[in-house]
Design a protein around this motif. Sequence first.
Motif, short mmCIF file in Angstrom:
data_model
loop_
_atom_site.label_atom_id
_atom_site.label_comp_id
_atom_site.label_asym_id
_atom_site.label_seq_id
_atom_site.Cartn_x
_atom_site.Cartn_y
_atom_site.Cartn_z
N SER A 160 -10.67 -11.83 -33.65
CA SER A 160 -11.26 -10.64 -34.27
C SER A 160 -10.23 -9.52 -34.33
O SER A 160 -9.13 -9.63 -33.77
N SER A 161 -10.60 -8.42 -35.00
CA SER A 161 -9.67 -7.32 -35.19
C SER A 161 -10.37 -5.99 -34.98
O SER A 161 -11.50 -5.79 -35.44
N PHE A 162 -9.65 -5.06 -34.29
CA PHE A 162 -10.18 -3.72 -34.02
C PHE A 162 -9.16 -2.69 -34.50
O PHE A 162 -7.95 -2.87 -34.33
N SER A 163 -9.65 -1.59 -35.07
CA SER A 163 -8.75 -0.59 -35.66
C SER A 163 -8.16 0.38 -34.64
O SER A 163 -7.30 1.18 -34.99
N GLY A 164 -8.61 0.34 -33.39
CA GLY A 164 -8.07 1.20 -32.34
C GLY A 164 -7.57 0.40 -31.16
O GLY A 164 -7.54 -0.84 -31.18
N SER A 165 -7.20 1.08 -30.10
CA SER A 165 -6.72 0.42 -28.89
C SER A 165 -7.89 -0.21 -28.13
O SER A 165 -9.04 0.15 -28.34
N PHE A 166 -7.58 -1.14 -27.24
CA PHE A 166 -8.61 -1.79 -26.45
C PHE A 166 -9.41 -0.76 -25.65
O PHE A 166 -10.64 -0.80 -25.62
N ASP A 167 -8.72 0.17 -25.01
CA ASP A 167 -9.39 1.15 -24.16
C ASP A 167 -10.32 2.06 -24.95
O ASP A 167 -11.36 2.49 -24.44
N ASP A 168 -9.97 2.36 -26.19
CA ASP A 168 -10.83 3.19 -27.02
C ASP A 168 -12.00 2.40 -27.62
O ASP A 168 -13.13 2.88 -27.69
N GLU A 169 -11.70 1.20 -28.07
CA GLU A 169 -12.69 0.41 -28.80
C GLU A 169 -13.75 -0.22 -27.90
O GLU A 169 -14.91 -0.35 -28.30
N ILE A 170 -13.35 -0.65 -26.71
CA ILE A 170 -14.26 -1.39 -25.84
C ILE A 170 -14.35 -0.72 -24.47
O ILE A 170 -13.33 -0.47 -23.82
N SER A 171 -15.56 -0.43 -24.06
CA SER A 171 -15.80 0.15 -22.73
C SER A 171 -16.80 -0.73 -21.99
O SER A 171 -17.90 -0.97 -22.47
N LEU A 172 -16.39 -1.22 -20.80
CA LEU A 172 -17.22 -2.14 -20.04
C LEU A 172 -17.43 -1.63 -18.62
O LEU A 172 -16.49 -1.15 -17.98
N GLU A 173 -18.66 -1.76 -18.15
CA GLU A 173 -18.99 -1.42 -16.77
C GLU A 173 -19.72 -2.59 -16.13
O GLU A 173 -20.67 -3.13 -16.70
N ASN A 174 -19.27 -3.00 -14.95
CA ASN A 174 -19.91 -4.09 -14.20
C ASN A 174 -20.10 -5.34 -15.06
O ASN A 174 -21.14 -6.00 -15.02
N SER A 175 -19.08 -5.66 -15.86
CA SER A 175 -19.21 -6.73 -16.84
C SER A 175 -18.08 -7.74 -16.72
O SER A 175 -17.02 -7.47 -16.15
N VAL A 176 -18.31 -8.91 -17.30
CA VAL A 176 -17.32 -9.98 -17.36
C VAL A 176 -16.96 -10.19 -18.82
O VAL A 176 -17.85 -10.25 -19.68
N TYR A 177 -15.66 -10.33 -19.11
CA TYR A 177 -15.28 -10.52 -20.52
C TYR A 177 -14.07 -11.42 -20.65
O TYR A 177 -13.27 -11.58 -19.72
N ASP A 178 -13.93 -12.04 -21.82
CA ASP A 178 -12.71 -12.72 -22.22
C ASP A 178 -12.41 -12.35 -23.66
O ASP A 178 -13.32 -12.18 -24.47
N CYS A 179 -11.14 -12.22 -23.96
CA CYS A 179 -10.72 -11.75 -25.28
C CYS A 179 -9.50 -12.56 -25.70
O CYS A 179 -8.42 -12.42 -25.10
N GLU A 180 -9.64 -13.40 -26.73
CA GLU A 180 -8.56 -14.30 -27.13
C GLU A 180 -8.24 -14.12 -28.62
O GLU A 180 -9.13 -13.93 -29.45
N ASP A 181 -6.95 -14.19 -28.94
CA ASP A 181 -6.47 -14.15 -30.31
C ASP A 181 -7.11 -13.00 -31.11
O ASP A 181 -7.52 -13.14 -32.25
N THR A 182 -7.16 -11.83 -30.46
CA THR A 182 -7.78 -10.65 -31.07
C THR A 182 -6.76 -9.50 -31.09
O THR A 182 -6.02 -9.29 -30.12
N SER A 183 -6.74 -8.75 -32.19
CA SER A 183 -5.77 -7.70 -32.36
C SER A 183 -6.40 -6.32 -32.20
O SER A 183 -7.54 -6.08 -32.61
N PHE A 184 -5.62 -5.42 -31.59
CA PHE A 184 -5.99 -4.02 -31.44
C PHE A 184 -4.84 -3.15 -31.95
O PHE A 184 -3.67 -3.52 -31.82
N ASP A 185 -5.17 -2.01 -32.53
CA ASP A 185 -4.17 -1.09 -33.03
C ASP A 185 -3.91 -0.03 -31.99
O ASP A 185 -4.72 0.88 -31.79
N ASP A 186 -2.77 -0.12 -31.32
CA ASP A 186 -2.44 0.83 -30.26
C ASP A 186 -1.67 2.03 -30.78
O ASP A 186 -1.13 2.83 -30.01
N GLY A 187 -1.64 2.17 -32.10
CA GLY A 187 -0.99 3.35 -32.68
C GLY A 187 0.51 3.21 -32.71
O GLY A 187 1.23 4.15 -32.95
#
Length: 333
Positions: A306-333
């Motif tokens: 998948s693709s996101f137009s911003g950075s990981f920290d801006d685009e996704i916010s997780l609390e008390n969660s489990v995640y995996d992220c593969e072959d996905t792009s983020f725009d870190d500016g």
Amino acid sequence: MAKGFRYLDELIHGDETEIFLDSDIVLEDVEEFQYEDGINIDVDDLVIDGNGFSIDGCGKARLFYCTGENIVIRNLTLKNGFSRQNGGAIHIDEGEMTIIDSQICNNESSEDGGAIFNEDGVLNVQKSSFIGNVAGDFGGAINNWGELEISESSFETNRANNGAAVFNDSSVMKAIDSRFVANVSIKCGAIFNNDTAELTVEKSIFSRNKAQNGGALVNDESDVNIADCIFEDNNSSLDGGAIVNFSEMTIVESRFTGNKSDCNGGAIFNKKADLVIRKSLFESNESAGKGTAIYGDDCELSIAESSFSGSFDDEISLENSVYDCEDTSFDDG
């Protein structure tokens, strides 16, 4: 010259299997109490072809109460129906109905299903539009407690407290090649999927829907599969600009653009739920709180290709969660 409800009632119960209207059908003043609950369709294997005409309840009566099987309504406008209970235009009570090439507009119910209340029935909607229908509580256009399939249809400017377009409760619903535009609700701007319901949405567009929670879609204790859909410019004054998810959801090959929440989750708010995202795009979504694209709390999140137009920290916010992220792009500016 328009004809009254009694005229259509007599046609329906006159042993015809196919009715072609030759005029509008309008509720007459003297018919209001007799047809308050609608013309009773208690026969099977009937086609009502509107021939481009309309049935008008004048804001005083429901149009149809259907218990019959294999009922087809086509090329007909159903408007200004009203019910103090459920189903402003149509109440399906264990019946089977197909609606084709029709417009269902400006109907209202005080409770559920501004246009249609499907109670343990089967409803198939094809190439039709639902415009400006209103429910006092659940399902501005349709409240579904049975089987519902929608294809090549549109839902615009419908309103309700919960599920401005469709409220799908403990039932099975599929929507294909359809549009949900500018519907407004307190909770869920377009489709509310609730209480062990099953929802599949494919090749559909959700645009400019608004709610306090879940601008376009809410999923609660149910399963949702979304494929090849567009969520654009939906808005929530609280959480989930496009989607609020409290259960299991899979999103594949879909696009989220310009959605906005005034709290958390510009596109998606995911809490105590499993969310799988594959081959999807998140672009220019906004959140006044956490998670420009996705906010997750006590959840499991899986993202791939998948693709996101911003950075990981801006685009996704997780609390008390489990995640995996593969072959996905983020725009870190």
